[in-house]
Scaffold this motif. Structure first.
Motif, short mmCIF file in Angstrom:
data_model
loop_
_atom_site.label_atom_id
_atom_site.label_comp_id
_atom_site.label_asym_id
_atom_site.label_seq_id
_atom_site.Cartn_x
_atom_site.Cartn_y
_atom_site.Cartn_z
N MET A 119 0.82 -1.23 0.00
CA MET A 119 0.00 0.00 0.00
C MET A 119 0.85 1.29 0.00
N PRO A 120 1.88 1.36 0.95
CA PRO A 120 2.68 2.58 0.92
C PRO A 120 3.36 2.80 -0.43
N GLN A 121 3.77 1.67 -1.08
CA GLN A 121 4.41 1.81 -2.39
C GLN A 121 3.45 2.44 -3.40
N LYS A 122 2.19 2.03 -3.33
CA LYS A 122 1.20 2.56 -4.28
C LYS A 122 1.00 4.06 -4.06
N ILE A 123 0.93 4.43 -2.76
CA ILE A 123 0.76 5.87 -2.45
C ILE A 123 1.97 6.64 -2.96
N GLY A 124 3.14 6.04 -2.76
CA GLY A 124 4.36 6.68 -3.22
C GLY A 124 4.35 6.91 -4.71
N PHE A 125 3.98 5.89 -5.48
CA PHE A 125 3.93 6.05 -6.94
C PHE A 125 2.86 7.04 -7.37
N LEU A 126 1.75 7.06 -6.63
CA LEU A 126 0.68 8.01 -6.94
C LEU A 126 1.20 9.44 -6.75
N LEU A 127 1.90 9.65 -5.60
CA LEU A 127 2.46 10.98 -5.33
C LEU A 127 3.46 11.38 -6.41
N LEU A 128 4.27 10.41 -6.81
CA LEU A 128 5.28 10.67 -7.85
C LEU A 128 4.60 11.06 -9.15
N GLY A 129 3.51 10.33 -9.48
CA GLY A 129 2.78 10.63 -10.72
C GLY A 129 2.20 12.04 -10.68
N ILE A 130 1.58 12.39 -9.56
CA ILE A 130 0.99 13.74 -9.43
C ILE A 130 2.08 14.80 -9.56
N PHE A 131 3.21 14.52 -8.91
CA PHE A 131 4.33 15.46 -8.91
C PHE A 131 4.85 15.71 -10.32
N LEU A 132 4.99 14.64 -11.09
CA LEU A 132 5.58 14.76 -12.42
C LEU A 132 4.63 15.41 -13.41
N GLY A 171 11.02 0.98 2.83
CA GLY A 171 10.90 2.40 2.44
C GLY A 171 11.67 2.72 1.18
N TRP A 172 11.95 1.71 0.36
CA TRP A 172 12.76 1.95 -0.85
C TRP A 172 12.06 2.88 -1.85
N PHE A 173 10.70 2.95 -1.75
CA PHE A 173 10.00 3.80 -2.73
C PHE A 173 10.30 5.29 -2.49
N TYR A 174 10.70 5.63 -1.23
CA TYR A 174 11.11 7.03 -0.99
C TYR A 174 12.36 7.35 -1.81
N SER A 175 13.21 6.32 -1.96
CA SER A 175 14.42 6.53 -2.77
C SER A 175 14.06 6.75 -4.24
N VAL A 176 13.01 6.04 -4.70
CA VAL A 176 12.55 6.25 -6.09
C VAL A 176 12.10 7.70 -6.27
N ILE A 177 11.33 8.16 -5.28
CA ILE A 177 10.84 9.56 -5.38
C ILE A 177 12.01 10.53 -5.36
N THR A 178 12.97 10.28 -4.46
CA THR A 178 14.13 11.18 -4.36
C THR A 178 14.87 11.25 -5.69
N LEU A 179 15.17 10.09 -6.27
CA LEU A 179 15.92 10.07 -7.53
C LEU A 179 15.10 10.69 -8.66
N ALA A 180 13.79 10.40 -8.68
CA ALA A 180 12.94 10.96 -9.74
C ALA A 180 12.90 12.48 -9.65
N CYS A 181 12.74 12.97 -8.42
CA CYS A 181 12.70 14.43 -8.24
C CYS A 181 14.02 15.06 -8.67
N MET A 182 15.11 14.44 -8.25
CA MET A 182 16.43 14.99 -8.57
C MET A 182 16.66 15.02 -10.08
N LEU A 183 16.35 13.91 -10.72
CA LEU A 183 16.57 13.84 -12.18
C LEU A 183 15.64 14.78 -12.93
N SER A 184 14.38 14.88 -12.46
CA SER A 184 13.45 15.76 -13.18
C SER A 184 13.88 17.22 -13.05
N MET A 185 14.45 17.59 -11.90
CA MET A 185 14.93 18.97 -11.74
C MET A 185 16.14 19.22 -12.63
#
Lengths: 911, 218
Positions: free
Chosen positions: A1-14, B70-84
């Motif tokens: 579940m947290p992974q899905k929320i994370g990807f959702l946030l990433l999608g909104i962000f991008l 919590g590895w997905f936080y690392s995905v977000i970090t890298l994605a944000c960094m690369l997109s910037m």
């Protein structure tokens, strides 16, 4: 579940900014035009456009290119935006009024005509116009942004609705007192009272207010009424359209690396509030090297006493090379027979020519030459006889090479010692008791006349000559209010301010002796402004005449020799008022020319006010010797030049004498340190008091080991060049060694990549020294970010997720200190902090178990190491502190007895 | 050993002595050396940024590869960094660009949020510090209350005794005195100690006694 929320946030962000560069067709920046800068060398272009306030544009970007395809941003014009939340005024609602807008399309933008509907024209108005629902003034009505925007011309005003107050008199407020003359006339004289003058409205004014519509177009015959009673309307709103009339003109002069004769292309990008972009049409222009304009002759005066012709001129050109002045005869109307009197640098604008003959036979003309070799000639001008104001040169004028300037490229022209200019004010801090007096004027025929030149009023028995002037009606009554004589006199204060700038620039040790100012009231003791704040306040002044003395002293306490440095005044403390000593109205100009140049080639460097005492000339090159001269100018026209000062060459010094005291103290401290290092090397044992924070590091690490959780080590926010970071790295080495022995992980998040590298090396060596090289994990020492709060957020997250048992903060910290330490406290970690940031120490003390205060952080490396030399350094530090304490005590004693030389010894003058 | 110990120590000694002298020499050459050094510091810091970038990428890519909690936080970090980074390279940094919008409307508000937390943290830290358990803590509490009241208009309003005798100090005056005299004295004492400590650490670095900055223990 947290992974899905994370990807959702990433999608909104991008995808949140998808399409943010949408280009709208309208509205465009209006009337965009390019103009060649006049009278220049073809290196400047003027861009002009009109911005309507209704446009949603928040900034304009100016693009320029040598081809239409290669446009680059060269400037951004940001528009002022209001931070006040607009409040829509209900009176701006015109729904109940039957107004229609009709467009006259014979101009661009079209002219808006507002017509009130009547029974006869209503049907035709509905057909050709639109009914107005709202009007716009400073703020826009609700939901305006959903309407189509139409830019129009028009100058309309909103007038108040008819009410009973139309016939009420106007009230004019004026400072002063009303005085009656023996002949029965009245006068307004200056004084501390306030006057309210009630004026009857004129019959035509009342007639206008009774019969006017509430919205009126500006017309010359009602201009006064509209400005007095009306509020300017910036637009009208109908059901479909927003008609906007209010605009500002924007101008930008492009002077960046343009070449004459080359074509340049320009475009404007308007960035709207929603980040959409509008574009202007592409325009191009070829800037031209313009022919210079002949200068305008300000005056040409002959002073018989000096036997000189004074010429002053003004030129709008900015690429001139020189001015040439020719003397000829009055019949030489073609300006061809003149004799050259001098060629002057383009920075000059006045000069004096010696003349011996009959002035009636003399005429002059000027030729200006620009850098491109183009010339212009003035018409012939004739000198007039005039007795110039007598001016004197300031005493003590000299050219010096100031010592200790940082690059050895400064020369200084300076003159007489400082002069005092002061303002004193008697201020009454208690609220004054006010008395009132009413003068009825109904029986008398008096009118108020406005003196527009002096912005004052007079009372006259004749009405104003120009009937369209407002506020000039018959006076009905005058109410005078003035402070009572029964006021609280003990609350009066004397506030004196003096001009500190009078000795500006005197920054070397010789001229710093200009010292400070003291003040004396009657026979009381002197008050001294040692800190040179330029301000004295004497409380509870008795209401009588006092003698005030103000004097400028040298730093040794001796009065300055020049009489201008002493002011004596009798002040009346019974009347609250302010007074200033007069400041001379002459001004100075400084000219400079090289040793091998003529005086006419001198460059005018600057104009300085009469309070100036020095011109500090920073030279581009210290290769040449320079001459200077000072010109004293009178505002009425004359001037006097000083003799040439110089030549002088700036030179480089080897030692900055202003920092001699710092150098001496440094030598003393280094000598003490070397002495203790030597003693330690010879085997002397020194005692160090225990520091609780350092002693408990092992206990803290042991706790982490027992709990099986990692320890966190934060090295602060500074770089490797900060001593606090180096001290933190020393503690890190010790902590890593212990942690390796206990097999406990130490996480070291860094905010500087270089610090990260050093920390990695430090932890690696510690693990090897502890005999546990396998316990070193490179990913435990890592870089996060160099942004303060992003770093704090990341470290806080780490504390919460990894549940660190021990947190150590050693280094330089700023506002993030409390964010980190408070989170650690909430997580129940044992915390030890050490910093030299004075402002953050209290936060660490309140949140951490142990805190190393200031110097204790530096002592940590000595404390933790077994090196006797390191311990010796602590003793040297203690000895240094003893010297500082002794100097402070000595300073207190000497300054108590007014022996202020010690203060000046330790004053470091920086430039 | 020469490259890792002796050469850095020699550089530190020479640079330390040169820049200690440079401070006292107002010569053009001295200023040129200083400016030259400042330029080099900027260049080195720029290369440091590349190291930092590499560290972040390596750390987070390891986390993703190992699927640590919590590895997905690392995905977000890298994605944000690369997109910037890509956003700035492709779209530029001008107003209205992706990079500028992300910075102004995402990064700045988030930073401000972190900063605003400080207010609440100060309140809880103050509560802990001001619990009057000992005489010293009571003194601290009293001083803090006076300073807090003296910094707001209420402090002047409730100083009723100044109406009886205007010469008596109001809460504002007392708060100013606490800040300007005892507080300033202790701050300066710490600052003096810090300055001397810095000077001695610098001297130890110049003389090679302190070698921590070389990354090898004491």
């Amino acid at each position: 579940m947290p992974q899905k929320i994370g990807f959702l946030l990433l999608g909104i962000f991008l995808f949140s900014f998808w399409g943010c560069k949408e280009i709208k067709e309208s509205p465009l920046p209006m009337e965009f035009q390019l103009l060649d800068y006049p009278c220049d060398d073809g290196t400047a272009i003027i861009l002009k456009w009109k911005h309507y306030n209704a446009f949603p544009t928040r900034e304009y970007q100016v693009l320029r290119g040598e081809t239409p395809q290669e446009l680059k941003q060269i400037n951004i014009k940001r528009l002022q935006t209001s931070f006040v939340t607009p409040q829509y005024d209900a009176t701006d609602n015109l729904k109940d009024q039957d107004y229609y807008v009709v467009m006259e399309n014979n101009s661009n933008p079209p002219f808006l005509k507002l017509i009130k509907a009547t029974a006869q024209n209503k049907d035709s108005l509905i057909e050709v116009g639109e009914k107005v629902l709202f009007l716009e003034r400073e703020v826009s009505p609700p939901d305006y942004d959903k309407l189509q925007l139409q830019v129009v011309q028009g100058d309309y005003y909103l007038l108040p609705e008819k009410n009973e107050e139309i016939t009420k008199p106007d009230i004019i407020r004026q400072k002063g007192v009303l005085q009656k003359s023996p002949d029965g006339s009245f006068q307004i004289s200056p004084g501390i009272g306030n006057l309210e003058i009630a004026l009857e409205k004129r019959p035509d004014e009342i007639e206008f207010l009774k019969n006017t519509e509430i919205v009126r177009l500006m017309e010359p015959h009602i201009q006064g009424y509209l400005l007095k009673y009306g509020k300017k309307i910036s637009g009208f709103i109908t059901s479909n359209t927003r008609y906007s009339m209010s605009s500002i003109d924007i101008e930008y002069v492009d002077t960046g690396e343009l070449e004459s004769g080359k074509t340049y292309y320009y475009k404007l990008l308007g960035i709207n509030k929603d980040n959409s972009i509008v574009e202007s049409p592409l325009l191009s222009l070829e800037p031209q090297d313009n022919h210079p304009e002949a200068p305008y002759i300000d005056y040409c005066l002959y002073d018989p006493s000096q036997k000189k012709i004074f010429v002053s001129w003004f030129s709008p050109d900015n690429d001139l090379e020189k001015y040439s002045i020719f003397l000829t005869d009055p019949l030489d109307s073609f300006c061809v027979r003149g004799f050259l009197q001098g060629e002057f640098h383009s920075s000059w604008y006045r000069t004096a020519i010696p003349f011996q003959g009959a002035i009636e036979d003399a005429a002059l003309y000027m030729i200006t030459s620009d850098r491109g070799g183009q010339q212009s000639t003035t018409p012939l001008f004739l000198p007039e006889k005039f007795e110039m104001a007598s001016l004197t040169l300031p005493p003590g004028l000299e050219l010096v090479e100031p010592p200790n300037d940082q690059k050895g490229n400064v020369l200084s022209v300076r003159w007489d010692p400082p002069q005092l200019y002061m303002t004193y004010a008697i201020q009454d801090t208690a609220p004054p008791k006010i008395e009132f007096r009413l003068y009825p004027f109904e029986e008398k025929d008096f009118f108020l006349l406005q003196d527009t030149l002096n912005a004052s009023f007079t009372l006259s028995q004749q009405p104003a000559e120009s009937p369209e002037q407002l506020n000039m009606g018959k006076i009905r009554w005058v109410k005078e209010s003035f402070p009572s004589e029964q006021e609280n006199l003990s609350s009066k204060n004397l506030v004196i301010t003096y001009d500190k700038a009078a000795h500006r620039g005197y920054i070397d040790r010789v001229l710093q002796k200009t010292g400070f100012v003291r003040v004396k009231l009657d026979n009381h003791k002197w008050l001294v402004d040692r800190n040179e704040i330029g301000y004295f306040k004497i409380k509870d002044l008795t209401p009588e005449i006092h003698q005030l003395t103000l004097q400028w002293l040298s730093s040794s306490g001796k009065p300055m020799p020049n009489p201008e440095a002493l002011i004596k005044l009798d002040i009346d403390a019974s009347i609250p008022m302010s007074y200033s000593t007069p400041i001379p109205d002459h001004y100075y100009e400084v000219f400079r020319f090289r040793e091998d140049e003529k005086i006419e080639q001198a460059v005018r460097l600057d104009s300085l006010p009469s309070s100036s005492r020095e011109y500090w000339d920073i030279l581009d090159s210290s290769e040449y010797a320079y001459n200077y001269f000072l010109r004293v100018n009178s505002p009425s026209g004359g001037f006097i030049d000083s003799p040439v000062l110089g030549p002088l060459k700036s030179r480089n010094e080897i030692f900055d004498t202003n920092k001699a005291s710092v150098f001496a103290l440094m030598i003393v401290f280094v000598a003490i340190a070397l002495f203790f290092f030597n003693r330690a090397r010879k085997g002397h044992k020194f005692y160090i008091r225990p520091i609780a924070g350092i002693e408990h590091i092992d206990e803290a690490l042991g706790r982490a080991t027992e709990m099986g959780r990692p320890a966190l080590f934060v090295l602060g926010l500074s770089t490797i060049s900060d001593i606090a970071t180096l001290a933190g790295l020393t503690v890190l080495g010790h902590v890593s060694r212990r942690a390796a022995k206990f097999n406990t992980r130490v996480l070291v998040p860094c905010c500087d990549p270089i610090v990260m590298l050093v920390a990695q090396e430090s932890v690696k060596s510690a693990c090897i020294e502890a005999g546990r090289p396998d316990s070193y994990r490179e990913e435990d020492v890592f870089f996060i970010t160099d942004d303060q709060f992003a770093y704090a957020a990341a470290v806080n997250g780490m504390m919460i997720r990894q549940k660190t048992a021990t947190n150590l903060y050693m280094g330089m910290f700023y506002a993030e200190a409390l964010l980190l330490a408070e989170t650690g406290t909430r997580m129940g970690a044992i915390q030890i902090a050490g910093t030299d940031a004075v402002t953050q120490i209290p936060f660490f003390i309140t949140t951490c178990d142990y805190t190393l205060i200031g110097e204790e952080l530096y002592a940590a490396s000595a404390y933790l190491s077994d090196d006797p030399i390191q311990v010796g350094s602590l003793k040297a530090q203690d000895f240094g502190k003893a010297i500082v304490v002794f100097l402070i005590l000595l300073g207190i004693i000497l300054m108590t007895f007014h022996l202020d030389w010690i203060y000046h010894i330790f004053t470091v003058i920086t430039q | 050993m020469f490259w890792k110990r002796q050469l850095p120590l020699a550089i530190a000694f020479i640079a330390g002595v040169v820049f200690a002298i440079q401070y006292f020499v107002p010569h053009r050459i001295s200023q040129t050396i200083f400016e030259w050094y400042t330029d080099w510091a900027i260049i080195i810091a720029t290369f440091g940024a590349i190291l930092g970038f590499y560290s972040i990428v390596r750390l987070h890519s390891n986390k993703i590869r190992r699927k640590v909690p919590g590895w997905f936080y690392s995905v977000i970090t890298l994605a944000c960094m690369l997109s910037m980074v890509l956003g700035a390279i492709i779209g530029g940094q001008e107003t209205g660009s992706f990079f500028s919008n992300m910075y102004n409307y995402v990064f700045v508000p988030i930073s401000a949020t972190m900063f605003s937390l400080l207010g609440f943290y100060i309140a809880s830290a103050s509560y802990r510090a001001f619990r009057a358990r000992t005489a010293k803590a009571t003194g601290l509490l009293l001083a803090a209350v006076i300073v807090m009241l003296g910094r707001v208009p209420l402090g002047q309003s409730i100083s009723f005794w100044t109406k009886w005798n205007p010469n008596l100090p109001s809460l504002v005056d007392i708060a100013n005195w606490i800040m300007d005299v005892p507080n300033m004295a202790s701050k300066r004492a710490i600052a003096l100690g810090v300055a001397l400590g810095m000077m001695l650490v610098s001297l130890k670095i110049i003389l090679g006694i302190e070698r921590t900055y070389l990354g090898g223990g004491d």
